[in-house]
Design an enzyme around this catalytic site. Sequence first.
Site, short mmCIF file in Angstrom:
data_model
loop_
_atom_site.label_atom_id
_atom_site.label_comp_id
_atom_site.label_asym_id
_atom_site.label_seq_id
_atom_site.Cartn_x
_atom_site.Cartn_y
_atom_site.Cartn_z
N GLU A 194 -3.01 5.81 19.31
CA GLU A 194 -3.68 4.64 18.73
C GLU A 194 -2.68 3.51 18.65
O GLU A 194 -1.52 3.66 19.08
CB GLU A 194 -4.22 4.97 17.33
CG GLU A 194 -3.12 5.35 16.34
CD GLU A 194 -3.63 5.61 14.93
OE1 GLU A 194 -4.67 5.09 14.54
OE2 GLU A 194 -2.93 6.35 14.19
N ARG A 217 -12.40 7.36 2.41
CA ARG A 217 -11.11 7.65 3.04
C ARG A 217 -9.97 7.52 2.03
O ARG A 217 -9.01 8.28 2.06
CB ARG A 217 -10.88 6.70 4.23
CG ARG A 217 -9.65 7.07 5.06
CD ARG A 217 -9.55 6.27 6.32
NE ARG A 217 -9.37 4.85 6.05
CZ ARG A 217 -9.37 3.90 6.98
NH1 ARG A 217 -9.53 4.22 8.26
NH2 ARG A 217 -9.20 2.64 6.66
N LYS A 247 -3.76 7.60 5.15
CA LYS A 247 -3.42 6.17 5.16
C LYS A 247 -2.37 5.87 4.09
O LYS A 247 -2.66 5.31 3.03
CB LYS A 247 -4.70 5.34 4.95
CG LYS A 247 -4.57 3.92 5.40
CD LYS A 247 -5.93 3.29 5.58
CE LYS A 247 -5.87 1.80 5.82
NZ LYS A 247 -5.17 1.41 7.04
N ARG A 266 13.82 7.91 -10.81
CA ARG A 266 13.83 8.30 -9.40
C ARG A 266 14.19 9.77 -9.23
O ARG A 266 15.28 10.22 -9.62
CB ARG A 266 14.81 7.44 -8.61
CG ARG A 266 14.69 7.67 -7.11
CD ARG A 266 15.65 6.79 -6.31
NE ARG A 266 15.45 7.01 -4.89
CZ ARG A 266 15.92 8.07 -4.22
NH1 ARG A 266 16.63 8.98 -4.85
NH2 ARG A 266 15.67 8.21 -2.92
N LEU A 270 -5.32 7.72 12.71
CA LEU A 270 -6.12 7.38 11.54
C LEU A 270 -7.57 7.28 12.00
O LEU A 270 -7.86 6.63 13.01
CB LEU A 270 -5.67 6.04 10.95
CG LEU A 270 -6.43 5.66 9.68
CD1 LEU A 270 -5.91 6.48 8.49
CD2 LEU A 270 -6.28 4.17 9.39
N HIS A 286 12.75 12.99 -6.27
CA HIS A 286 11.77 13.30 -5.22
C HIS A 286 10.57 14.06 -5.78
O HIS A 286 9.44 13.86 -5.33
CB HIS A 286 12.42 14.13 -4.11
CG HIS A 286 13.34 13.33 -3.24
ND1 HIS A 286 14.48 12.73 -3.71
CD2 HIS A 286 13.27 13.02 -1.92
CE1 HIS A 286 15.09 12.08 -2.72
NE2 HIS A 286 14.37 12.25 -1.63
N TYR A 331 -3.20 3.27 0.77
CA TYR A 331 -3.82 1.95 0.71
C TYR A 331 -5.09 1.92 1.53
O TYR A 331 -5.38 2.86 2.29
CB TYR A 331 -2.84 0.88 1.21
CG TYR A 331 -2.65 0.85 2.72
CD1 TYR A 331 -1.95 1.85 3.38
CD2 TYR A 331 -3.19 -0.18 3.48
CE1 TYR A 331 -1.79 1.82 4.75
CE2 TYR A 331 -3.04 -0.22 4.86
CZ TYR A 331 -2.34 0.78 5.49
OH TYR A 331 -2.18 0.75 6.85
N1 PMP Z 1 -4.98 3.06 13.01
C1 PMP Z 1 -4.02 2.57 12.23
C2 PMP Z 1 -2.64 3.12 12.36
C3 PMP Z 1 -4.29 1.56 11.31
O1 PMP Z 1 -3.33 1.07 10.50
C4 PMP Z 1 -5.61 1.03 11.24
C5 PMP Z 1 -5.93 -0.10 10.31
N2 PMP Z 1 -5.82 0.25 8.98
C6 PMP Z 1 -6.59 1.57 12.07
C7 PMP Z 1 -6.25 2.60 12.95
C8 PMP Z 1 -8.00 1.10 12.01
O2 PMP Z 1 -8.63 1.53 10.82
P1 PMP Z 1 -9.83 0.73 10.17
O3 PMP Z 1 -10.84 0.52 11.25
O4 PMP Z 1 -10.33 1.63 9.11
O5 PMP Z 1 -9.27 -0.54 9.65
#
Ligand code: PMP
Length: 286
Positions: free
Chosen positions: A182, A52, A149, A100, A207, A102, A33
């Site tokens: 993070e 991304r 993501k 379904r 991320l 895997h 997403y």
């Molecule tokens: N880390 C994580 C785990 C996130 O979910 C997000 C938000 N999507 C971010 C960092 C920040 O990413 P962005 O600045 O691209 O929204």
Amino acid sequence: MSRVAYVNGRYLPQAHATVHIEDRGYQFADGVYEVIEVHQGALIDEERHLQRLVRSLGELRIDAPMRAGAFRIVLREVIARNKLRQGFIYMQISRGVARRDHLFPDPVVRPSLVVTARLVDPAKAGAKAAKGIRVITMPDMRWKRPDIKTISLIANVLAKQAAKDRDSGEAWLLDADGLITEGSSSNAWIIDQSGTVITHPVTNAILQGVTRTTLLTLLEKLGHRVEERRFSPQEAYDAKEAFITGATSIVTPVVAIDDHVLGTGTPGPIALNLRAHFHDVAPRTD
Ligand code: PMP
């Protein structure tokens, strides 16, 4: 006004928009997403978000549901049909619908694409930033590729709820060495007593936030010293300021970490200044 969603080729009132019960997104969280901010009717940092998205799809070996040009048209159509001036566009692609199993569907099925819009009241978002948020720290329970993501977000969901249960707005996640990676839905930053801005480097452990990347440009422009390195909870407790970044939080000041109040317990001037100027540097596309 009822919201309009795009679902696999159709624009529908959101209340009537549904996906198949054997969608692999639903059964395996087998999808990716993106969330893109819409500011004054324009998409913020669209290019980096779409890059991304393509990378995430590639890492999961999911085909793009349509060409980039058509995809951009869908995003704009969702913005237009929702009369969206301020808020977010959410887009989700799953591997598609199949019995379904895997294993990847064989032959390959069409990936599912859903795009929705969320309106945001800028006054409410501004009030949250003006107050700042508290954060907690806790072990990072996610899989080893949070750089992708994916919609597989249960560890993030549990972390965010744990934060809320402790009257906090975000959880900062600790790696095996006890250092901060993070947030559950944002990147984590501190500013030490000498004014150096510190954030985790780009590795598979975080991320690579689009907001993070754009903010680095702003920090450079403003002449801040930046270190991309891991930092400990203790460094965070001792920091002059702290903040989080993300497409939904932009720059949101942090006023306390694990009950350690930073400074006077109010948002720091550097974080507030970065928030105020973020949209001056962020690329926007109509
Ligand atoms: N880390 C994580 C785990 C996130 O979910 C997000 C938000 N999507 C971010 C960092 C920040 O990413 P962005 O600045 O691209 O929204």
